[in-house]
Design a protein around this motif. Structure first.
Motif, PDB file in Angstrom:
ATOM      1  N   VAL A  55       0.957  -1.142   0.142  1.00  0.00           N
ATOM      2  CA  VAL A  55       0.096   0.139  -0.179  1.00  0.00           C
ATOM      3  C   VAL A  55       0.777   1.003   0.141  1.00  0.00           C
ATOM      4  O   VAL A  55       1.850   1.217   0.408  1.00  0.00           O
ATOM      5  N   ALA A  56       0.087   2.438  -0.452  1.00  0.00           N
ATOM      6  CA  ALA A  56       1.017   3.576  -0.473  1.00  0.00           C
ATOM      7  C   ALA A  56       1.058   4.089   0.986  1.00  0.00           C
ATOM      8  O   ALA A  56       2.030   4.724   1.300  1.00  0.00           O
ATOM      9  N   ARG A  57       0.002   4.187   1.529  1.00  0.00           N
ATOM     10  CA  ARG A  57       0.105   4.821   3.178  1.00  0.00           C
ATOM     11  C   ARG A  57      -0.943   4.148   3.729  1.00  0.00           C
ATOM     12  O   ARG A  57      -1.815   3.539   3.118  1.00  0.00           O
ATOM     13  N   VAL A  58      -0.774   4.123   5.180  1.00  0.00           N
ATOM     14  CA  VAL A  58      -1.800   3.580   6.038  1.00  0.00           C
ATOM     15  C   VAL A  58      -2.335   4.787   6.791  1.00  0.00           C
ATOM     16  O   VAL A  58      -1.595   5.451   7.372  1.00  0.00           O
ATOM     17  N   HIS A  59      -3.485   4.830   7.095  1.00  0.00           N
ATOM     18  CA  HIS A  59      -4.285   5.693   8.146  1.00  0.00           C
ATOM     19  C   HIS A  59      -4.681   4.862   9.306  1.00  0.00           C
ATOM     20  O   HIS A  59      -5.541   3.989   9.295  1.00  0.00           O
ATOM     21  N   LEU A  60      -4.007   5.276  10.509  1.00  0.00           N
ATOM     22  CA  LEU A  60      -4.520   4.575  11.890  1.00  0.00           C
ATOM     23  C   LEU A  60      -5.363   5.644  12.697  1.00  0.00           C
ATOM     24  O   LEU A  60      -4.750   6.482  13.130  1.00  0.00           O
ATOM     25  N   ASN A  61      -6.436   5.080  12.717  1.00  0.00           N
ATOM     26  CA  ASN A  61      -7.132   5.981  13.609  1.00  0.00           C
ATOM     27  C   ASN A  61      -7.632   5.237  14.918  1.00  0.00           C
ATOM     28  O   ASN A  61      -8.151   4.072  14.635  1.00  0.00           O
ATOM     29  N   ASP A  62      -7.784   5.554  16.140  1.00  0.00           N
ATOM     30  CA  ASP A  62      -8.278   5.056  17.282  1.00  0.00           C
ATOM     31  C   ASP A  62      -8.659   5.855  18.416  1.00  0.00           C
ATOM     32  O   ASP A  62      -8.063   6.996  18.340  1.00  0.00           O
ATOM     33  N   ALA A  63      -9.713   5.671  18.783  1.00  0.00           N
ATOM     34  CA  ALA A  63     -10.354   6.520  19.599  1.00  0.00           C
ATOM     35  C   ALA A  63      -9.565   6.702  21.254  1.00  0.00           C
ATOM     36  O   ALA A  63      -9.428   7.560  21.988  1.00  0.00           O
ATOM     37  N   SER A  64      -8.806   5.586  21.429  1.00  0.00           N
ATOM     38  CA  SER A  64      -7.954   5.414  22.598  1.00  0.00           C
ATOM     39  C   SER A  64      -6.807   6.317  22.612  1.00  0.00           C
ATOM     40  O   SER A  64      -6.022   6.269  21.704  1.00  0.00           O
ATOM     41  N   VAL A  65      -6.824   7.044  23.709  1.00  0.00           N
ATOM     42  CA  VAL A  65      -5.590   8.181  23.720  1.00  0.00           C
ATOM     43  C   VAL A  65      -4.366   7.425  23.996  1.00  0.00           C
ATOM     44  O   VAL A  65      -3.396   7.870  23.329  1.00  0.00           O
ATOM     45  N   ALA A  66      -4.313   6.307  24.622  1.00  0.00           N
ATOM     46  CA  ALA A  66      -3.215   5.608  24.999  1.00  0.00           C
ATOM     47  C   ALA A  66      -2.540   4.898  23.828  1.00  0.00           C
ATOM     48  O   ALA A  66      -1.291   4.941  23.595  1.00  0.00           O
ATOM     49  N   LEU A  67      -3.505   4.393  22.896  1.00  0.00           N
ATOM     50  CA  LEU A  67      -3.021   3.766  21.609  1.00  0.00           C
ATOM     51  C   LEU A  67      -2.678   4.725  20.633  1.00  0.00           C
ATOM     52  O   LEU A  67      -1.380   4.541  20.157  1.00  0.00           O
ATOM     53  N   TYR A  68      -3.121   5.889  20.678  1.00  0.00           N
ATOM     54  CA  TYR A  68      -2.772   6.811  19.698  1.00  0.00           C
ATOM     55  C   TYR A  68      -1.259   7.651  20.191  1.00  0.00           C
ATOM     56  O   TYR A  68      -0.394   7.810  19.303  1.00  0.00           O
ATOM     57  N   ALA A  69      -1.061   7.477  21.710  1.00  0.00           N
ATOM     58  CA  ALA A  69       0.309   8.037  22.051  1.00  0.00           C
ATOM     59  C   ALA A  69       1.248   6.974  21.759  1.00  0.00           C
ATOM     60  O   ALA A  69       2.421   7.487  21.458  1.00  0.00           O
ATOM     61  N   PHE A  70       1.019   5.747  21.731  1.00  0.00           N
ATOM     62  CA  PHE A  70       1.812   4.772  21.367  1.00  0.00           C
ATOM     63  C   PHE A  70       2.293   4.926  19.661  1.00  0.00           C
ATOM     64  O   PHE A  70       3.539   4.911  19.495  1.00  0.00           O
ATOM     65  N   GLU A 104      -3.086   7.801  34.707  1.00  0.00           N
ATOM     66  CA  GLU A 104      -2.999   9.399  34.398  1.00  0.00           C
ATOM     67  C   GLU A 104      -3.447   9.698  33.108  1.00  0.00           C
ATOM     68  O   GLU A 104      -3.927  10.729  32.924  1.00  0.00           O
ATOM     69  N   GLY A 105      -3.379   8.845  32.270  1.00  0.00           N
ATOM     70  CA  GLY A 105      -4.208   9.209  30.894  1.00  0.00           C
ATOM     71  C   GLY A 105      -3.217  10.216  30.146  1.00  0.00           C
ATOM     72  O   GLY A 105      -1.893  10.447  30.396  1.00  0.00           O
ATOM     73  N   GLU A 106      -3.920  11.219  29.436  1.00  0.00           N
ATOM     74  CA  GLU A 106      -3.170  12.374  28.797  1.00  0.00           C
ATOM     75  C   GLU A 106      -2.159  13.004  29.386  1.00  0.00           C
ATOM     76  O   GLU A 106      -1.203  13.435  28.911  1.00  0.00           O
ATOM     77  N   ALA A 107      -2.586  13.301  30.899  1.00  0.00           N
ATOM     78  CA  ALA A 107      -1.809  14.037  31.638  1.00  0.00           C
ATOM     79  C   ALA A 107      -0.056  13.591  31.897  1.00  0.00           C
ATOM     80  O   ALA A 107       0.381  14.275  31.912  1.00  0.00           O
ATOM     81  N   ALA A 108      -0.202  12.321  31.405  1.00  0.00           N
ATOM     82  CA  ALA A 108       1.238  11.905  31.529  1.00  0.00           C
ATOM     83  C   ALA A 108       1.999  12.105  30.687  1.00  0.00           C
ATOM     84  O   ALA A 108       3.550  11.878  30.742  1.00  0.00           O
ATOM     85  N   GLY A 109       1.488  12.894  29.472  1.00  0.00           N
ATOM     86  CA  GLY A 109       2.375  13.261  28.190  1.00  0.00           C
ATOM     87  C   GLY A 109       2.449  12.066  27.246  1.00  0.00           C
ATOM     88  O   GLY A 109       2.401  10.847  27.548  1.00  0.00           O
ATOM     89  N   THR A 110       2.663  12.392  26.120  1.00  0.00           N
ATOM     90  CA  THR A 110       2.464  11.370  24.980  1.00  0.00           C
ATOM     91  C   THR A 110       3.599  10.255  25.093  1.00  0.00           C
ATOM     92  O   THR A 110       3.198   9.123  24.870  1.00  0.00           O
ATOM     93  N   LEU A 111       4.906  10.595  25.061  1.00  0.00           N
ATOM     94  CA  LEU A 111       5.710   9.391  25.250  1.00  0.00           C
ATOM     95  C   LEU A 111       5.584   8.647  26.249  1.00  0.00           C
ATOM     96  O   LEU A 111       5.575   7.325  26.067  1.00  0.00           O
ATOM     97  N   ASP A 112       5.345   8.965  27.599  1.00  0.00           N
ATOM     98  CA  ASP A 112       5.072   8.319  28.818  1.00  0.00           C
ATOM     99  C   ASP A 112       3.970   7.442  28.844  1.00  0.00           C
ATOM    100  O   ASP A 112       4.041   6.139  29.062  1.00  0.00           O
ATOM    101  N   LEU A 113       3.059   7.904  28.222  1.00  0.00           N
ATOM    102  CA  LEU A 113       1.651   7.156  28.080  1.00  0.00           C
ATOM    103  C   LEU A 113       1.867   6.163  27.030  1.00  0.00           C
ATOM    104  O   LEU A 113       1.381   5.099  27.162  1.00  0.00           O
ATOM    105  N   GLY A 114       2.425   6.457  25.900  1.00  0.00           N
ATOM    106  CA  GLY A 114       2.535   5.544  24.861  1.00  0.00           C
ATOM    107  C   GLY A 114       3.344   4.456  25.242  1.00  0.00           C
ATOM    108  O   GLY A 114       3.012   3.244  24.817  1.00  0.00           O
ATOM    109  N   PHE A 115       4.389   4.572  25.916  1.00  0.00           N
ATOM    110  CA  PHE A 115       5.440   3.665  26.337  1.00  0.00           C
ATOM    111  C   PHE A 115       4.656   2.837  27.653  1.00  0.00           C
ATOM    112  O   PHE A 115       4.868   1.586  27.477  1.00  0.00           O
TER     113      PHE A 115
END
Ligand SMILES: C[S@@+](CC[C@H](N)C(=O)[O-])C[C@H]1O[C@@H](n2cnc3c(N)ncnc32)[C@H](O)[C@@H]1O
Length: 294
Positions: A55-70, A104-115
């Motif tokens: 495929v040329a591109r993939v578009h990944l959407n998810d309502a979960s903030v933690a998955l998005y952060a990952f 903590e969710g979003e408040a943890a910040g993207t990198l910490d939450l994603g990890f």
């Protein structure tokens, strides 16, 4: 098929369906086009298609903030993310710390939450964020918490995806908003694969706020508003079959494990414009799924 896989374990993850989705794209002249998942989760199929160059591109959407952060973190902060994988201590204290970050969710910040999502996904039973630690709190089980934390392999998977970061778009929208706002701007040569939370038994596995009315509404939105070729997979609940009653569909057997084994009929529904690959492919998919379990 690619050597590398999605770095996330997902109960009922659909990576095994990648050959079938590829076949759908081929049959409909969509290979080399865009591939879109409004309920991406671990995005097993998308990553497989991306890494195979289908495929040329993939578009990944998810309502979960933690998955998005990952997904954001592995694309934007690859080096730091991989450093954390290399250095992560495999202790119950660390697991508790990561659980607190997740809470903590979003408040943890993207990198910490994603990890933290990644850490818990790899160290928890069946990869469920709210599930228990592999090996138990006292780590006396047969498998220990590092059983699925294969550092080198996971770093290689993440690097393989990040190397193609220009081809990956990540969003954090409710699927309905994504369909309304984002899909109209997508190229015509695209396939949308929707894998919504199951009608039954979903609560424990995923973020799922869908009531029966939500399932009915999203079924209407999919069938009325999506103008590019789409495919939906669902559990074969009678209510779901009724929502898509006038669409092309087929049922298959899927077996997966999430603590205990479930076995059930699943359904695929297709936009009228989509040509379904011939029966032998469907038969082969059934055999693969039945043969492999999760
Ligand atoms: C069945 S799982 C998708 C699994 C994915 N196909 C895989 O192979 O890993 C459903 C996903 O939808 C997400 N989700 C739940 N409700 C949503 C919504 N309203 N909008 C967008 N995503 C949602 C969940 O966070 C979950 O990751």
């Amino acid at each position: 098929m690619s050597r590398y896989k999605t770095p996330l374990r997902y109960p009922g993850g659909k990576q095994r369906l990648a050959p079938f989705i590829r076949e759908v794209m081929e049959t409909n002249g969509l290979l080399g086009g865009d591939y879109i998942e409004p309920y991406a989760g671990g995005a097993g199929v998308a990553i497989e298609l991306l890494l195979a160059g289908d495929v040329a591109r993939v578009h990944l959407n998810d309502a979960s903030v933690a998955l998005y952060a990952f997904w954001r973190s592995i694309l934007d902060e690859t080096e730091e993310f991989c450093r954390r994988i290399a250095c992560a201590s495999m202790t119950v204290d660390e697991w508790r710390k990561q659980k607190a970050i997740m809470a903590e969710g979003e408040a943890a910040g993207t990198l910490d939450l994603g990890f933290s999502l990644f850490f818990l996904n790899r160290c928890n039973r069946s990869g469920i964020p709210s599930g228990g630690l592999i090996g138990g709190q006292d780590q006396t089980g047969r498998w220990k918490m590092d059983a699925r934390f294969t550092r080198r392999n996971l770093i290689a998977r993440i690097e393989a995806i990040a190397y193609r970061r220009e081809l990956v778009r990540v969003t954090n929208l409710d699927a309905e908003d994504f369909i309304r706002r984002e899909l109209p701007g997508m190229p015509r040569k695209s396939l949308v694969y929707l894998d919504p939370p199951y009608f039954k038994k979903a609560e424990r596995l995923y973020l799922n706020h869908y009531t029966p009315e939500d399932h009915a509404r999203i079924a209407r939105v999919i069938q009325r508003d999506i103008r590019i070729p789409w495919v939906v997979s669902y559990d074969g609940a009678p209510e779901v079959l009724a929502h898509f009653a006038t669409r092309q569909f087929f049922m298959y057997d899927l077996q997966y494990h999430a603590g205990k084994a479930y076995k059930g009929r699943e359904a695929f529904f297709f936009a009228d414009s989509v040509r379904i690959p011939n029966g032998s492919v469907i038969q082969a998919i059934n055999e693969v799924l039945l043969g492999q379990g999760a």
